[in-house]
Design a protein around this motif. Sequence first.
Motif, PDB file in Angstrom:
ATOM      1  N   THR A 133       0.598  -0.697   0.016  1.00  0.00           N
ATOM      2  CA  THR A 133      -0.244   0.225  -0.393  1.00  0.00           C
ATOM      3  C   THR A 133       0.786   1.176   0.342  1.00  0.00           C
ATOM      4  O   THR A 133       0.510   2.553  -0.933  1.00  0.00           O
ATOM      5  CB  THR A 133      -1.122  -0.058   1.066  1.00  0.00           C
ATOM      6  OG1 THR A 133      -1.681  -1.225   1.447  1.00  0.00           O
ATOM      7  CG2 THR A 133      -2.178   1.279   1.797  1.00  0.00           C
ATOM      8  N   ASN A 137       1.073   3.838  -3.077  1.00  0.00           N
ATOM      9  CA  ASN A 137       0.838   5.570  -2.663  1.00  0.00           C
ATOM     10  C   ASN A 137       1.706   6.181  -2.861  1.00  0.00           C
ATOM     11  O   ASN A 137       1.607   7.456  -3.210  1.00  0.00           O
ATOM     12  CB  ASN A 137       0.505   5.176  -1.302  1.00  0.00           C
ATOM     13  CG  ASN A 137      -0.639   5.043  -0.697  1.00  0.00           C
ATOM     14  OD1 ASN A 137      -1.762   5.632  -1.801  1.00  0.00           O
ATOM     15  ND2 ASN A 137      -0.924   5.011   0.077  1.00  0.00           N
ATOM     16  N   LYS A 159      -6.857  -8.628  -3.497  1.00  0.00           N
ATOM     17  CA  LYS A 159      -8.391  -8.347  -3.128  1.00  0.00           C
ATOM     18  C   LYS A 159      -8.338  -7.220  -2.566  1.00  0.00           C
ATOM     19  O   LYS A 159      -9.149  -6.875  -2.202  1.00  0.00           O
ATOM     20  CB  LYS A 159      -7.817  -9.682  -2.102  1.00  0.00           C
ATOM     21  CG  LYS A 159      -9.646  -9.653  -0.811  1.00  0.00           C
ATOM     22  CD  LYS A 159     -11.180 -10.141  -1.992  1.00  0.00           C
ATOM     23  CE  LYS A 159     -12.135  -9.999  -1.063  1.00  0.00           C
ATOM     24  NZ  LYS A 159     -12.962  -9.180  -1.795  1.00  0.00           N
ATOM     25  N   MET A 160      -7.017  -6.852  -1.581  1.00  0.00           N
ATOM     26  CA  MET A 160      -6.787  -5.876  -1.146  1.00  0.00           C
ATOM     27  C   MET A 160      -6.955  -4.451  -2.034  1.00  0.00           C
ATOM     28  O   MET A 160      -7.980  -3.768  -1.328  1.00  0.00           O
ATOM     29  CB  MET A 160      -5.537  -5.534  -0.255  1.00  0.00           C
ATOM     30  CG  MET A 160      -5.065  -4.589   0.104  1.00  0.00           C
ATOM     31  SD  MET A 160      -3.288  -3.985   0.390  1.00  0.00           S
ATOM     32  CE  MET A 160      -2.132  -3.683  -1.004  1.00  0.00           C
ATOM     33  N   LYS A 162      -8.896  -4.925  -4.781  1.00  0.00           N
ATOM     34  CA  LYS A 162     -10.490  -4.551  -4.818  1.00  0.00           C
ATOM     35  C   LYS A 162     -11.049  -4.067  -3.734  1.00  0.00           C
ATOM     36  O   LYS A 162     -11.435  -3.191  -4.341  1.00  0.00           O
ATOM     37  CB  LYS A 162     -11.034  -5.965  -5.595  1.00  0.00           C
ATOM     38  CG  LYS A 162     -12.356  -6.144  -6.035  1.00  0.00           C
ATOM     39  CD  LYS A 162     -12.160  -7.325  -6.452  1.00  0.00           C
ATOM     40  CE  LYS A 162     -13.962  -7.427  -7.223  1.00  0.00           C
ATOM     41  NZ  LYS A 162     -14.753  -8.232  -6.294  1.00  0.00           N
ATOM     42  N   ASP A 163     -10.843  -4.504  -2.667  1.00  0.00           N
ATOM     43  CA  ASP A 163     -11.691  -4.089  -1.617  1.00  0.00           C
ATOM     44  C   ASP A 163     -11.460  -2.777  -1.663  1.00  0.00           C
ATOM     45  O   ASP A 163     -12.758  -1.587  -0.680  1.00  0.00           O
ATOM     46  CB  ASP A 163     -11.285  -4.775  -0.087  1.00  0.00           C
ATOM     47  CG  ASP A 163     -11.855  -6.661  -0.097  1.00  0.00           C
ATOM     48  OD1 ASP A 163     -12.751  -6.381  -1.460  1.00  0.00           O
ATOM     49  OD2 ASP A 163     -11.111  -7.124   0.686  1.00  0.00           O
ATOM     50  N   LEU A 164      -9.685  -2.080  -1.307  1.00  0.00           N
ATOM     51  CA  LEU A 164      -9.865  -0.704  -1.620  1.00  0.00           C
ATOM     52  C   LEU A 164     -10.024   0.006  -2.147  1.00  0.00           C
ATOM     53  O   LEU A 164      -9.662   1.841  -2.278  1.00  0.00           O
ATOM     54  CB  LEU A 164      -8.878  -0.948  -0.311  1.00  0.00           C
ATOM     55  CG  LEU A 164      -8.398  -1.386   0.646  1.00  0.00           C
ATOM     56  CD1 LEU A 164      -7.253  -0.971   1.822  1.00  0.00           C
ATOM     57  CD2 LEU A 164      -9.666  -0.420   1.774  1.00  0.00           C
ATOM     58  N   ASN A 165     -10.594  -0.668  -3.334  1.00  0.00           N
ATOM     59  CA  ASN A 165     -10.988   0.649  -4.667  1.00  0.00           C
ATOM     60  C   ASN A 165      -9.433   1.306  -5.725  1.00  0.00           C
ATOM     61  O   ASN A 165      -9.105   2.047  -5.261  1.00  0.00           O
ATOM     62  CB  ASN A 165     -11.604   1.138  -4.192  1.00  0.00           C
ATOM     63  CG  ASN A 165     -12.683   1.098  -3.747  1.00  0.00           C
ATOM     64  OD1 ASN A 165     -13.148   1.149  -2.533  1.00  0.00           O
ATOM     65  ND2 ASN A 165     -13.988   0.422  -5.008  1.00  0.00           N
ATOM     66  N   MET A 166      -8.246   0.495  -5.109  1.00  0.00           N
ATOM     67  CA  MET A 166      -6.820   1.195  -5.613  1.00  0.00           C
ATOM     68  C   MET A 166      -6.861   1.378  -6.957  1.00  0.00           C
ATOM     69  O   MET A 166      -7.316   0.255  -7.502  1.00  0.00           O
ATOM     70  CB  MET A 166      -5.832  -0.129  -4.833  1.00  0.00           C
ATOM     71  CG  MET A 166      -5.702   0.536  -3.464  1.00  0.00           C
ATOM     72  SD  MET A 166      -3.936  -0.469  -2.728  1.00  0.00           S
ATOM     73  CE  MET A 166      -3.958   0.035  -1.444  1.00  0.00           C
ATOM     74  N   PRO A 167      -6.481   2.351  -7.427  1.00  0.00           N
ATOM     75  CA  PRO A 167      -6.490   2.710  -8.501  1.00  0.00           C
ATOM     76  C   PRO A 167      -4.828   1.614  -9.369  1.00  0.00           C
ATOM     77  O   PRO A 167      -4.244   2.327 -10.248  1.00  0.00           O
ATOM     78  CB  PRO A 167      -6.557   4.740  -8.774  1.00  0.00           C
ATOM     79  CG  PRO A 167      -5.855   4.918  -7.730  1.00  0.00           C
ATOM     80  CD  PRO A 167      -5.823   3.654  -6.248  1.00  0.00           C
TER      81      PRO A 167
END
Lengths: 282, 282
Positions: A133, A137, A159-160, A162-167
Amino acid sequence: MRVFNSIVDLREYLAAFRQENKSIGLVPTMGYLHKGHISLIDKSVQENDITVLSIYVNPTQFGPNEDYGKYPSNIENDKKLAQKAGADIVFIPDNTIMYSNNHLTYVTVDKLTDNLCGQSRPTHFRGVTTIVTKLFNIVQPHRAYFGQKDAQQALVIKKMVKDLNMPVDIITCPIVREKDGLALSSRNAYLNNDERKQAPILYQSLQKSKSYIENGERSSSVIKNIIKEMIGEKPSTNIDYISIVSEDTLEDINLIKGNILIALAVKIGNTRLIDNLRMEVM
Amino acid sequence: MRVFNSIVDLREYLAAFRQENKSIGLVPTMGYLHKGHISLIDKSVQENDITVLSIYVNPTQFGPNEDYGKYPSNIENDKKLAQKAGADIVFIPDNTIMYSNNHLTYVTVDKLTDNLCGQSRPTHFRGVTTIVTKLFNIVQPHRAYFGQKDAQQALVIKKMVKDLNMPVDIITCPIVREKDGLALSSRNAYLNNDERKQAPILYQSLQKSKSYIENGERSSSVIKNIIKEMIGEKPSTNIDYISIVSEDTLEDINLIKGNILIALAVKIGNTRLIDNLRMEVM
């Protein structure tokens, strides 16, 4: 190729490319690059205008009795290999840059991290998802590249994201192997000659399993026993886990069906190696 | 002003502004807008080319016996107020868009979430940091605006942003109050007439504390007792906590010195209200 140690300098350099709408690929590594890493860089170079390789041995993904302090390192060689593979930027932060003395924030993915390596390494994935993450960032890549050898890691990161909407798009690249089948890993450097000769048994047992499943075997316990026996014949081995799981949930399955993952973690001497095989079984 | 329910559509619309290097401000809210929210929109409009207001009552930040199911809502009025304040975009996702049936990923900030509201609402901040991370990843704002009324929330989010290198500036805006001192909150709508008359006691007790501290009082327990007595005189009140903490650690302090936060949570009837006061004490 540019090398950065500072987050501020890296961001400033990347900002110019972003303004020109260049696409950015990130290959996060712990260094000591091998052909598996190079295959990730190759793929990123193909798919993006700019490829960033990060080299950082992340302390939070190591357990207290693991090999953090002795993880192999050869930064000068890594830079040469990265340049040859076409990386545009190498980011090599140190611990003081990546973690404040008072770091309190973690990203966790439940359930998917309970089984397999999560069971033997209880804080490992929390360290992985947190550092990934942070790297996302910092670099804000369009695509990020991970190896299938760390199958659970790749699924947890997907999964992370997808779940956190990371672009960012996560691309998983195939395992790269030695000629005798041993999956490339920086940790292979720990093996002595004798251990190195025994190490391909992980791959061989997966191949044997594959042929049994292709010939109709559907019982996980039968397959796991075959693997266990094969690996057990090698004197320096000590099995951490042999698991057959659903690729969606990473939960153990009894009946081999659907998208499955056969995953192994085996100590050879003091070196813990992992390997795996994906199959789609009718 | 444009209204979006879909993440894909919102991202596509924002991408055009990003390409033009427009700055984006985000004001995350749970709707039922009051002048406190409007002050955040005002600030964002001043500081950014594009202001996005999000309205989403996030289920993961409510405890099982809290007011999730009855949280006040008036979307049509919110849209009018947002437009009047100059918001460019309102993002109103629903639960199916924000959380998959199989959501497994959470962002947690340790220690800072143990005390104050974290003690009475143990999963609250995990819900807040997770949804704010998601909104940041969806909108990718340059700046995001939070109210000082939720002092702990603002500090927790700042810490998360710092620890995870999120590329966003967090701006905390002052508490907006009614004429009688009651801090604006969507939950004030729950108060009946009698409770509403008692509610300014939170502010009054903070002001009384301030004057004691300005006159030299440095004992937390003395100040907390003054607050406790004042609030206790109002018949419908039930104190959740009265805390005096360091603004850096959010840990209780005995001696009032440095950057301190006096924070209160008090039930008036069935309505839980919070308020706080920051002071820099020599």
